[in-house]
Motif scaffolding. Structure first.
Motif, PDB file in Angstrom:
ATOM      1  N   ASP A 108     -49.324 -12.247  65.549  1.00 15.17           N
ATOM      2  CA  ASP A 108     -49.058 -10.275  66.134  1.00 15.17           C
ATOM      3  C   ASP A 108     -48.916 -10.458  67.968  1.00 15.17           C
ATOM      4  O   ASP A 108     -48.765 -11.065  68.996  1.00 15.17           O
ATOM      5  N   LYS A 109     -48.173  -9.477  68.248  1.00 19.97           N
ATOM      6  CA  LYS A 109     -48.098  -8.798  69.588  1.00 19.97           C
ATOM      7  C   LYS A 109     -48.695  -7.832  70.549  1.00 19.97           C
ATOM      8  O   LYS A 109     -49.144  -6.727  69.629  1.00 19.97           O
ATOM      9  N   PRO A 110     -49.241  -8.294  71.406  1.00 23.46           N
ATOM     10  CA  PRO A 110     -50.010  -6.956  71.275  1.00 23.46           C
ATOM     11  C   PRO A 110     -48.989  -5.070  71.377  1.00 23.46           C
ATOM     12  O   PRO A 110     -47.789  -5.800  71.494  1.00 23.46           O
ATOM     13  N   GLU A 111     -49.523  -4.240  71.054  1.00 24.34           N
ATOM     14  CA  GLU A 111     -49.146  -2.910  71.270  1.00 24.34           C
ATOM     15  C   GLU A 111     -48.836  -2.435  72.333  1.00 24.34           C
ATOM     16  O   GLU A 111     -48.244  -1.554  73.108  1.00 24.34           O
ATOM     17  N   MET A 112     -50.028  -2.702  73.502  1.00 22.22           N
ATOM     18  CA  MET A 112     -50.056  -2.111  74.824  1.00 22.22           C
ATOM     19  C   MET A 112     -50.335  -3.285  75.801  1.00 22.22           C
ATOM     20  O   MET A 112     -51.214  -4.381  75.645  1.00 22.22           O
ATOM     21  N   GLN A 113     -50.169  -2.942  77.311  1.00 26.39           N
ATOM     22  CA  GLN A 113     -50.645  -3.905  78.348  1.00 26.39           C
ATOM     23  C   GLN A 113     -50.998  -2.933  79.177  1.00 26.39           C
ATOM     24  O   GLN A 113     -50.239  -2.292  79.704  1.00 26.39           O
ATOM     25  N   PHE A 114     -51.556  -3.083  80.099  1.00 31.05           N
ATOM     26  CA  PHE A 114     -53.057  -2.633  81.392  1.00 31.05           C
ATOM     27  C   PHE A 114     -53.581  -3.744  82.348  1.00 31.05           C
ATOM     28  O   PHE A 114     -52.839  -4.762  81.857  1.00 31.05           O
ATOM     29  N   THR A 115     -53.517  -3.514  83.549  1.00 30.71           N
ATOM     30  CA  THR A 115     -53.246  -4.185  84.705  1.00 30.71           C
ATOM     31  C   THR A 115     -54.740  -3.412  85.395  1.00 30.71           C
ATOM     32  O   THR A 115     -55.225  -2.666  85.566  1.00 30.71           O
ATOM     33  N   LEU A 116     -55.227  -5.252  85.599  1.00 32.73           N
ATOM     34  CA  LEU A 116     -56.558  -4.916  86.173  1.00 32.73           C
ATOM     35  C   LEU A 116     -56.403  -5.687  88.062  1.00 32.73           C
ATOM     36  O   LEU A 116     -55.474  -6.106  88.557  1.00 32.73           O
ATOM     37  N   ASN A 117     -57.183  -4.441  89.384  1.00 36.07           N
ATOM     38  CA  ASN A 117     -56.924  -4.919  90.150  1.00 36.07           C
ATOM     39  C   ASN A 117     -58.596  -5.688  90.692  1.00 36.07           C
ATOM     40  O   ASN A 117     -59.065  -5.324  89.809  1.00 36.07           O
ATOM     41  N   ALA A 118     -58.434  -6.190  91.685  1.00 36.05           N
ATOM     42  CA  ALA A 118     -59.548  -6.593  92.249  1.00 36.05           C
ATOM     43  C   ALA A 118     -60.226  -5.860  92.261  1.00 36.05           C
ATOM     44  O   ALA A 118     -60.945  -4.772  92.602  1.00 36.05           O
ATOM     45  N   GLY A 119     -62.095  -6.245  91.861  1.00 39.98           N
ATOM     46  CA  GLY A 119     -63.089  -5.330  91.753  1.00 39.98           C
ATOM     47  C   GLY A 119     -63.331  -4.430  90.372  1.00 39.98           C
ATOM     48  O   GLY A 119     -63.977  -3.523  90.325  1.00 39.98           O
ATOM     49  N   GLU A 120     -62.760  -5.286  89.311  1.00 42.51           N
ATOM     50  CA  GLU A 120     -62.097  -3.974  87.677  1.00 42.51           C
ATOM     51  C   GLU A 120     -62.246  -5.325  87.299  1.00 42.51           C
ATOM     52  O   GLU A 120     -62.601  -5.934  87.288  1.00 42.51           O
ATOM     53  N   PHE A 121     -63.504  -4.569  85.812  1.00 37.49           N
ATOM     54  CA  PHE A 121     -63.270  -5.249  84.761  1.00 37.49           C
ATOM     55  C   PHE A 121     -62.705  -4.566  83.702  1.00 37.49           C
ATOM     56  O   PHE A 121     -62.461  -3.447  83.171  1.00 37.49           O
ATOM     57  N   VAL A 122     -62.647  -5.430  82.512  1.00 38.80           N
ATOM     58  CA  VAL A 122     -62.333  -4.995  80.971  1.00 38.80           C
ATOM     59  C   VAL A 122     -63.526  -5.220  80.161  1.00 38.80           C
ATOM     60  O   VAL A 122     -64.310  -6.603  80.644  1.00 38.80           O
ATOM     61  N   ILE A 123     -63.854  -4.535  79.107  1.00 37.21           N
ATOM     62  CA  ILE A 123     -65.559  -5.120  78.452  1.00 37.21           C
ATOM     63  C   ILE A 123     -63.999  -5.353  76.753  1.00 37.21           C
ATOM     64  O   ILE A 123     -63.562  -4.229  76.466  1.00 37.21           O
ATOM     65  N   PHE A 124     -64.432  -6.239  76.360  1.00 34.19           N
ATOM     66  CA  PHE A 124     -63.804  -7.308  74.933  1.00 34.19           C
ATOM     67  C   PHE A 124     -64.294  -6.958  73.976  1.00 34.19           C
ATOM     68  O   PHE A 124     -65.115  -7.801  73.963  1.00 34.19           O
ATOM     69  N   TYR A 125     -64.434  -6.086  72.827  1.00 36.74           N
ATOM     70  CA  TYR A 125     -66.113  -5.412  71.789  1.00 36.74           C
ATOM     71  C   TYR A 125     -64.974  -7.381  70.611  1.00 36.74           C
ATOM     72  O   TYR A 125     -63.560  -7.040  70.672  1.00 36.74           O
ATOM     73  N   PRO A 126     -65.371  -6.994  70.198  1.00 35.74           N
ATOM     74  CA  PRO A 126     -65.044  -7.955  69.141  1.00 35.74           C
ATOM     75  C   PRO A 126     -63.517  -7.961  68.182  1.00 35.74           C
ATOM     76  O   PRO A 126     -62.396  -8.471  67.328  1.00 35.74           O
ATOM     77  N   ASN A 127     -63.342  -6.648  68.368  1.00 39.68           N
ATOM     78  CA  ASN A 127     -61.832  -5.590  67.588  1.00 39.68           C
ATOM     79  C   ASN A 127     -60.851  -5.704  68.179  1.00 39.68           C
ATOM     80  O   ASN A 127     -60.147  -5.052  67.748  1.00 39.68           O
TER      81      ASN A 127
END
Length: 148
Positions: A108-127
């Motif tokens: 599948d293709k991603p439905e959105m894209q976002f950007t992180l800068n240094a010092g930022e984080f993302v938490i990805f859960y199983p979903n």
């Protein structure tokens, strides 16, 4: 999925028992001084990666999610974009779930894209199906694996 600055990580420690240890460890080390490799310190497992970013189409070839771990991905330097789509909206698995590596890939293709800068984080859960490492320059990041 959660996106925020590392300085605000304390807001999320109540969401999972492993988050406090992970964020406490991250606060106790010099992220910039970390060498590429895999680490385990006081039960916190993480990997440091450093390489050039790739085009969104290349990143989408490894559009992935996990069953047994939550990813905390911290950008140390550079600018990184990531693709995302809810797992329930994905219908094209690429092969079977790999239990040893705890990963399922999707065509599948991603439905959105976002950007992180240094010092930022993302938490990805199983979903959260995600395609990391999108960018034009050098990206250094750390990925913590928090067991569910």
């Amino acid at each position: 999925m959660i996106i925020d600055k590392l300085e605000n990580s304390g807001q999320y420690v109540a969401l999972h028992p492993g988050f406090k240890a992970a964020f406490d460890h991250l606060a106790s080390i010099d992220l910039n001084a970390l060498e590429v490799g895999k680490y385990e310190v006081d039960g916190v497992k993480y990997a440091v990666m450093a390489k050039d970013g790739v085009a969104p189409e290349v990143a989408a070839e490894k559009f992935e999610c996990h069953n047994k771990n939550i990813d905390i991905q911290v950008l140390i330097s550079g600018v990184e974009s990531m693709g995302w789509k809810p797992r329930n909206d994905c219908s094209q698995p690429k092969g079977e779930y790999n239990a040893e590596k705890d990963v399922t890939f999707y065509a599948d293709k991603p439905e959105m894209q976002f950007t992180l800068n240094a010092g930022e984080f993302v938490i990805f859960y199983p979903n959260d199906v995600h395609a990391p490492m999108i960018g034009d320059g050098f990206i250094k990041k750390l990925v913590v694996k928090v067991a569910i």
